[in-house]
Scaffold this active site. Structure first.
Site, PDB file in Angstrom:
ATOM      1  N   PHE A   1      30.431  22.204   8.215  1.00  0.00           N
ATOM      2  CA  PHE A   1      29.835  22.329   9.542  1.00  0.00           C
ATOM      3  C   PHE A   1      30.189  23.692  10.147  1.00  0.00           C
ATOM      4  O   PHE A   1      31.340  24.090  10.174  1.00  0.00           O
ATOM      5  CB  PHE A   1      30.338  21.206  10.461  1.00  0.00           C
ATOM      6  CG  PHE A   1      29.809  21.338  11.861  1.00  0.00           C
ATOM      7  CD1 PHE A   1      28.446  21.242  12.128  1.00  0.00           C
ATOM      8  CD2 PHE A   1      30.679  21.590  12.923  1.00  0.00           C
ATOM      9  CE1 PHE A   1      27.959  21.385  13.420  1.00  0.00           C
ATOM     10  CE2 PHE A   1      30.195  21.723  14.222  1.00  0.00           C
ATOM     11  CZ  PHE A   1      28.834  21.627  14.466  1.00  0.00           C
TER      12      PHE A   1
ATOM     13  N   LYS B   1      40.345  28.425  10.255  1.00  0.00           N
ATOM     14  CA  LYS B   1      41.087  27.646  11.247  1.00  0.00           C
ATOM     15  C   LYS B   1      42.508  27.337  10.782  1.00  0.00           C
ATOM     16  O   LYS B   1      43.460  27.445  11.569  1.00  0.00           O
ATOM     17  CB  LYS B   1      40.347  26.339  11.528  1.00  0.00           C
ATOM     18  CG  LYS B   1      41.005  25.520  12.619  1.00  0.00           C
ATOM     19  CD  LYS B   1      40.183  24.292  12.977  1.00  0.00           C
ATOM     20  CE  LYS B   1      40.789  23.613  14.196  1.00  0.00           C
ATOM     21  NZ  LYS B   1      40.004  22.439  14.593  1.00  0.00           N
TER      22      LYS B   1
END
Ligand SMILES: Cc1ncc(C[n+]2csc(CCOP(=O)(O)OP(=O)(O)O)c2C)c(N)n1
Ligand SMILES: [Mg+2]
Lengths: 567, 166
Positions: free
Chosen positions: A114, A164
């Protein structure tokens, strides 16, 4: 976690502190949450834009106004791809920015996760270099290298892609003191022999001309350029990006050359016997038909980027190096060879003065309808020291032609890429960098609508820029080409009725002013200058006005179209 | 004109994409590109064969030089360097042609590395002239498959191409 370690997110903030970054233009998203959490109480000003393209252009405007590295930040996927135009723009104009993008966690990379986009792949051809951080221990080194690469040599954008998990991994932070890059050494030694030869070519020339580009501004070489021009008594013409490198009020100034350059600059280039190019890249908008460009001249090309030498034109003498170092050395050689200023015969400058008198920039003034050129002249009159930023199109060319620039970094424009929508966010960045200066975006009604969402940013952050829209109700530059070259078939270039710019300004809490008659122009400008908020002036200008002089694409630069002027 | 470039690059992911992307975007013609790690595991060496005049060569060299991961670039003129390429050729071979093919293999001093019922695989190492010659000789038997490594090259003299001098 031990006391000695910090997260990657915190480490990044530390790195930015070490690089002296005071401002970031950014926009958050899922993968950036840990970083934004650190930014919440970090000692760095973060300006929340309304579109990531605005962040990239703002970082660019910040960089051009100061010479420092501009920083923008966007999340993975769409956030990152929204930066792309801004990065390409900075790349074309050699602007030092560091773009930081969030990325999906490393284990997901390559899985079409995503909001995953291969932003290092996408930006490969439009960055000076880019990085994907795969190990938090590399983070400090990579940030250090990124700032070094962006700001040295021929500057340019560097992108850092930050997954991340890297932002939450822990490291023992230590900022590297030096950069070691085997394949990158920006300390080009000035080639003394080449400079000596340049000096003797200059002394032999009868009709020399200096052609100065953006490199003069980037390398802070304006004062050396002035000395050189006065020492050798040569006229100076600048490129669009070179505007401000040489004071346009100086008797040796010829203004801009090229497609919409002054006639006298173009004629002088065509008749010169020595063209001294400094930090310029012989773009097709400058040279026109390349075989006919400066055909009588020997060419000296001073540039820091060896790849620019001989790319577009054959050069008689390349001088590779930082413009400032080269000019300093050149000046000392010239002084050695010739104690007093060079007494060239007055014929060359006399000829140029005659052209200046015969072919000045000109337009037909009007008492009834606002001429865009008049607006620019009035803005110059009201605030000659402003930083002028532009959009793209006719507005940009009039801003280049009719304002008289005297100092470097006072004219900020998208040259190489020609990005509509650049001006307003870039003006925002310039104003943030130089809060005490007046910053005016000379805009077109089309271009402004490409990033008008940043009105929210300037109002919310009290960034008092002025947007002067030359509202001609058209994609004017395209309309001009349709008029001249496509039988006045105005295919999809009319914009009238798109928006009420005054109401738009007010909707965002900015000030909106409209000027519809020439007599209203000066007061609109002074009202904007006195305003306590960001202000838009909607100058309703003559929709039929065109930019002249004009060299049609592909023609030689002395094959110039001009308009009939009355009054 | 063909030019052979020895390009030393950081042995990092993505470097090949940077180099090949540069060539396609700037319209340079690559004839072959071979890459592998050098005696120093941190450095890879590319041998790139490009076509173009001196001006193109100058552009290729200076544009490559701008890539941060490119450490050095060296033009290898054929008069001062040796080059080799390895090719595997699969040719049709029946009971009658097999011995004829083996004769050719002998004359060229190359090797048969696989024998099948209807085909042979021949390994050829050599310079471009030798590769062309043997290929022409084998053509009439029917080449059913061919794979090449791309050319690698090295300076003849003591001059070495390594990352230390940069
Ligand atoms: C992003 C982008 N899209 C399209 C163009 C092509 N283009 C160049 S000038 C121009 C018209 C600009 O219109 P406007 O902003 O109103 O300026 P004007 O020429 O009317 O002053 C267009 C469409 C461009 N330069 N940038
Ligand atoms: Mg318009």
């Amino acid at each position: 976690m031990t006391d000695a370690t910090i997260s990657g997110a915190k480490a990044l903030i530390e790195c930015l502190h070490n690089e002296g970054v005071d401002t970031i233009f950014g926009y958050p998203g899922g993968v950036l949450l840990p970083l934004y959490d650190e930014l919440y109480d970090a000692d760095i000003r973060h300006i929340l834009v309304r579109h990531e393209q605005g962040a990239a252009h703002a970082a660019d405007g910040y960089a051009r106004a100061t010479g420092k590295v501009g920083v923008c930040l966007a999340t993975s996927g769409p956030g990152a791809t929204n930066l792309v135009t801004g990065i390409a723009n900075a790349y074309m104009d050699s602007v030092p920015i560091v773009a930081i993008t969030g990325q999906v966690p490393t284990p997901l990379i390559g899985n079409d996760a995503f909001q995953e986009a291969d932003i290092t792949g996408i930006t490969l051809p439009i960055t000076k270099h880019n990085y994907l951080i795969k190990d938090v221990n590399d983070l400090p080194r990579i940030v250090k290298e990124a700032f070094f690469i962006a700001s040295t040599g021929r500057p340019g954008p560097v992108l850092i892609d930050l997954p991340k998990d890297i932002t939450t991994d822990e490291i023992e932070f230590k900022y590297p003191e030096t950069v070691r890059l085997r394949g990158y050494n920006p300390d080009t030694k000035v080639d003394t022999d080449a400079v000596k030869r340049a000096a003797s070519m200059i002394l032999q020339a009868q009709r020399p001309i200096i052609y100065a580009g953006g490199g003069v501004i980037i390398s802070n070489t304006s004062s050396e350029l002035l000395k050189l021009a006065e020492t050798i008594n040569a006229p100076v013409t600048t490129t669009l990006l070179g505007i401000g490198a040489f004071p346009e009020t100086h008797p040796l100034s010829l203004g801009m050359l090229g497609m919409h350059g002054t006639r006298y600059a173009n004629y002088a280039v065509q008749e010169s016997d020595l063209l001294i190019a400094i930090g310029a890249r012989f773009d097709d908008r400058v040279t026109g038909k390349i075989d006919a460009f400066a055909a009588q001249a020997k060419i000296i090309h001073i540039d820091i980027d060896p790849a620019e030498i001989g790319k577009n034109v054959r050069v008689d003498l390349p001088v590779i190096g930082d413009a400032r170092g080269v000019l300093q050395l050149l000046l000392s050689h010239l002084r050695e060879k010739q104690g007093k200023p060079i007494a060239r015969s007055g014929a060359w400058l006399g000829k140029i003065d005659a052209w200046k008198n015969k072919y000045p920039l000109q337009y037909t003034p009007s008492d009834t309808v606002i001429k865009p050129q008049y607006v620019i002249k009035e803005i110059h009159k009201a605030c000659p020291d402003a930083i002028i930023v532009t959009e793209v199109g006719q507005n940009q060319m009039w801003a280049a032609q009719y304002f008289q620039y005297e100092h470097p970094r006072t004219f900020i424009t998208s040259g190489g890429l020609g990005t509509m929508g650049y001006g307003f966010p870039a003006a925002m960045g310039a104003k943030v960098a130089c809060p005490d200066r007046t910053v005016i975006d000379i805009a077109g009604d089309g271009s402004f609508q490409m990033n008008s969402q940043e009105l929210a940013t300037v109002v919310k952050n009290d960034i008092r820029v002025i947007v002067a829209i030359l509202n001609n109700g058209y994609l004017g530059m395209v309309r001009q080409w349709q008029e001249l070259f496509f039988e006045q078939r105005y295919s999809h270039t009319e914009l009238t009725g798109s928006v009420d710019f005054v109401k738009l300004a007010e909707a965002y809490g900015a000030i909106g002013i409209r000027a519809e008659k020439p007599s209203e122009v000066p007061s609109a400008i002074s009202e904007a200058l006195a305003a306590d908020r960001a202000t838009i002036i909607d100058f309703v200008v003559d929709p039929t006005e065109n930019v002249f002089p004009m060299v049609p694409a592909g023609a030689a630069i002395n094959e110039i179209l001009e308009q009939e002027v009355t009054g | 004109m063909r030019h052979t470039l020895a390009v030393l690059v950081d042995n990092k992911p993505g470097v090949l994409a940077r180099v090949s992307g540069l060539f396609s975007r700037r319209g340079f013609n690559i004839e072959s590109l071979a890459v592998g790690v050098t005696e120093n595991p941190e450095i890879s060496r590319m041998t790139i064969v490009v076509r173009g005049d001196d001006r193109v060569l100058a552009q290729v060299t200076s544009q490559l030089g701008k890539l941060i991961d490119v450490i050095s670039i060296c033009d290898l003129p054929s008069s001062e360097s040796v080059d080799r390429e390895l090719v595997l050729i699969k040719v049709s071979a029946d009971a009658i042609t097999r011995s004829e093919i083996m004769q050719i293999v002998d004359i060229f001093r190359v090797k048969i590395i696989d024998v099948g019922t209807e085909t042979l695989i021949i390994e050829v190492t050599g310079n471009q002239g030798k590769l062309r010659a043997i290929r022409e000789m084998l053509e009439r038997f029917g080449i059913t498959e061919l794979v090449r490594t791309g050319m690698v090259a090295m300076n003849r003299n003591t001059k070495t191409v390594n990352g230390d001098d940069t």
